[in-house]
Design a protein around this motif. Structure first.
Motif, mmCIF file in Angstrom:
data_model
loop_
_atom_site.group_PDB
_atom_site.id
_atom_site.type_symbol
_atom_site.label_atom_id
_atom_site.label_comp_id
_atom_site.label_asym_id
_atom_site.label_seq_id
_atom_site.Cartn_x
_atom_site.Cartn_y
_atom_site.Cartn_z
ATOM 1 N N ARG A 248 0.835 -1.200 0.000
ATOM 2 C CA ARG A 248 0.000 0.000 0.000
ATOM 3 C C ARG A 248 0.873 1.255 0.000
ATOM 4 N NH1 ARG A 248 -5.234 1.389 1.829
ATOM 5 N NH2 ARG A 248 -5.826 -0.580 0.860
ATOM 6 N N LEU A 249 1.938 1.256 0.801
ATOM 7 C CA LEU A 249 2.847 2.394 0.835
ATOM 8 C C LEU A 249 3.555 2.596 -0.502
ATOM 9 C CD1 LEU A 249 4.431 1.911 4.373
ATOM 10 C CD2 LEU A 249 2.891 3.748 3.677
ATOM 11 N N GLY A 250 3.620 1.539 -1.295
ATOM 12 C CA GLY A 250 4.251 1.642 -2.607
ATOM 13 C C GLY A 250 3.612 2.670 -3.517
ATOM 14 N N TYR A 251 2.334 2.976 -3.294
ATOM 15 C CA TYR A 251 1.656 3.979 -4.120
ATOM 16 C C TYR A 251 2.238 5.373 -3.920
ATOM 17 C CZ TYR A 251 -2.070 0.551 -5.042
ATOM 18 O OH TYR A 251 -2.782 -0.556 -5.445
ATOM 19 N N ILE A 252 2.768 5.648 -2.720
ATOM 20 C CA ILE A 252 3.288 6.989 -2.423
ATOM 21 C C ILE A 252 4.805 6.995 -2.277
ATOM 22 C CG2 ILE A 252 1.136 7.805 -1.398
ATOM 23 C CD1 ILE A 252 2.467 7.276 1.387
ATOM 24 N N ASP A 253 5.447 5.903 -2.656
ATOM 25 C CA ASP A 253 6.902 5.782 -2.566
ATOM 26 C C ASP A 253 7.528 6.488 -3.774
ATOM 27 O OD1 ASP A 253 9.584 4.904 -2.495
ATOM 28 O OD2 ASP A 253 9.002 2.976 -1.620
ATOM 29 N N ILE A 254 8.362 7.477 -3.518
ATOM 30 C CA ILE A 254 8.909 8.237 -4.646
ATOM 31 C C ILE A 254 9.844 7.412 -5.513
ATOM 32 C CG2 ILE A 254 8.607 10.479 -3.534
ATOM 33 C CD1 ILE A 254 11.708 10.461 -3.071
ATOM 34 N N GLN A 255 10.361 6.279 -5.011
ATOM 35 C CA GLN A 255 11.180 5.445 -5.882
ATOM 36 C C GLN A 255 10.356 4.849 -7.014
ATOM 37 O OE1 GLN A 255 12.582 1.554 -4.863
ATOM 38 N NE2 GLN A 255 11.237 1.385 -3.090
ATOM 39 N N ASN A 256 9.054 4.678 -6.783
ATOM 40 C CA ASN A 256 8.187 4.151 -7.827
ATOM 41 C C ASN A 256 7.709 5.235 -8.791
ATOM 42 O OD1 ASN A 256 8.412 1.580 -6.723
ATOM 43 N ND2 ASN A 256 6.632 1.858 -5.389
#
Length: 319
Positions: A248-256
């Motif tokens: 879920r945090l992957g949506y707001i992870d700037i690496q993505n």
């Protein structure tokens, strides 16, 4: 010399946090929603006066109906070059004093400096969420059934809306817009340049909000990511849902987000940074395919980095 990986290891590191399978669809849908928002804004004259610029409080309506505030500094007509910069501030504080924006105006550059909703400035936070919100904004909306309720989804969209407002001003050249920030502000500058490919220059100083799983595995309670520990302690003390949480945090992870960047990039970091560890930053930096340059401060941590402000202004002026 460093508190994390060696420099050679940093340049090879690509992150531990996952990329959600529907990541691109998530942000494409968010941008489509944002396009329905009006670019209208209200200006309220500031009591700060300058001979070289006009200073205003700028308000616009963001996603979810939030009243979002920014400082707006426009050079006097005889000074304006058509160039603009959107600025973003660090975690929990606000858009800062007028003074540094005046320095940009002196060089003919218009500035919009955003206040993040619900933090130290004048922006409101209107989104109701389920689950805990104590100790920070990373976890705000994390426990909600709908990932669209993540706090930083709204803030990232505010950064884009602010850039659109700037781009659509009559005196602005849409091809000469930059983004600038430190810590949380660095992350927001990355997000803005990722979601708005017309941003031409990105200057990011030790950005936050990257590679959450790596940050959690390190000294999380003494970093900017400590709220992850509070979340697990309160909601899932045995980590039964850890995979779902980090996805879920992957949506707001700037690496993505960073592979989307088209801007020229200047990235600045201290090798002794315990707050936003260098490896978390490199997870994002290494995924940037645009023209980029990294500057190290070997003796510095997450603090004021000498001379970078002067260098940033000089670099922006080259556009």
């Amino acid at each position: 010399m460093h508190v994390d990986m060696s420099i050679a290891e940093l340049y090879k590191y690509t992150g531990k946090s996952p990329l959600p399978a529907d990541f691109d669809q998530y942000w494409d849908r968010a941008l489509q929603e944002l396009k329905q928002q009006s670019l209208d804004y209200q200006l309220v004259e500031s009591d700060f006066k300058s001979q070289i610029a006009d200073c205003y409080h700028l308000y616009f309506t963001g996603i979810g109906g939030a009243k979002v505030h920014a400082k707006y500094v426009r050079p006097k007509e005889n000074l304006s070059t058509g160039q603009g910069v959107v600025m973003f501030h660090g975690y929990t504080v606000d858009s800062g004093d007028w003074l540094d924006k005046i320095a940009y105006a002196a060089e003919g550059i218009t500035v919009i400096a955003l206040d993040c909703r619900g933090q130290g400035g004048l922006s409101t936070d209107t989104v109701a969420v389920n689950g805990p919100t104590i100790k920070g904004h990373i976890i705000r909306g994390l426990h909600d059934d709908n990932p669209d309720q993540l706090y930083y989804r709204h803030v990232y969209l505010d950064t884009v809306q602010a850039s659109w407002i700037l781009m659509n001003m009559e005196h602005i050249d849409q091809g000469r817009i930059g983004a600038y920030g430190q810590s949380q502000g660095g992350a927001l500058a990355v997000a803005c340049a990722s979601l708005e490919p017309r941003i031409k220059q990105l200057y990011a100083v030790h950005p936050f909000l990257a590679d959450f799983k790596r940050a959690w595995e390190m000294d999380v309670n003494n970093s900017a990511y400590e709220e992850l520990s509070y979340y697990f302690r309160a909601v899932d003390p045995t980590h039964q849902t850890a995979d779902q949480v980090f996805n879920r945090l992957g949506y707001i992870d700037i690496q993505n987000l960073s592979p989307r960047i088209k801007a020229d990039v200047q990235w600045v970091t201290g090798l002794r940074d315990h707050i936003c560890p260098p490896s978390t930053q490199f997870a994002a930096y290494n995924k940037i395919t645009a023209n980029k340059e990294m500057t190290f401060y070997p003796e510095h941590g997450h603090e004021f980095l000498p001379r970078h402000g002067d260098q940033a202004l000089q670099w922006f002026k080259q556009l």
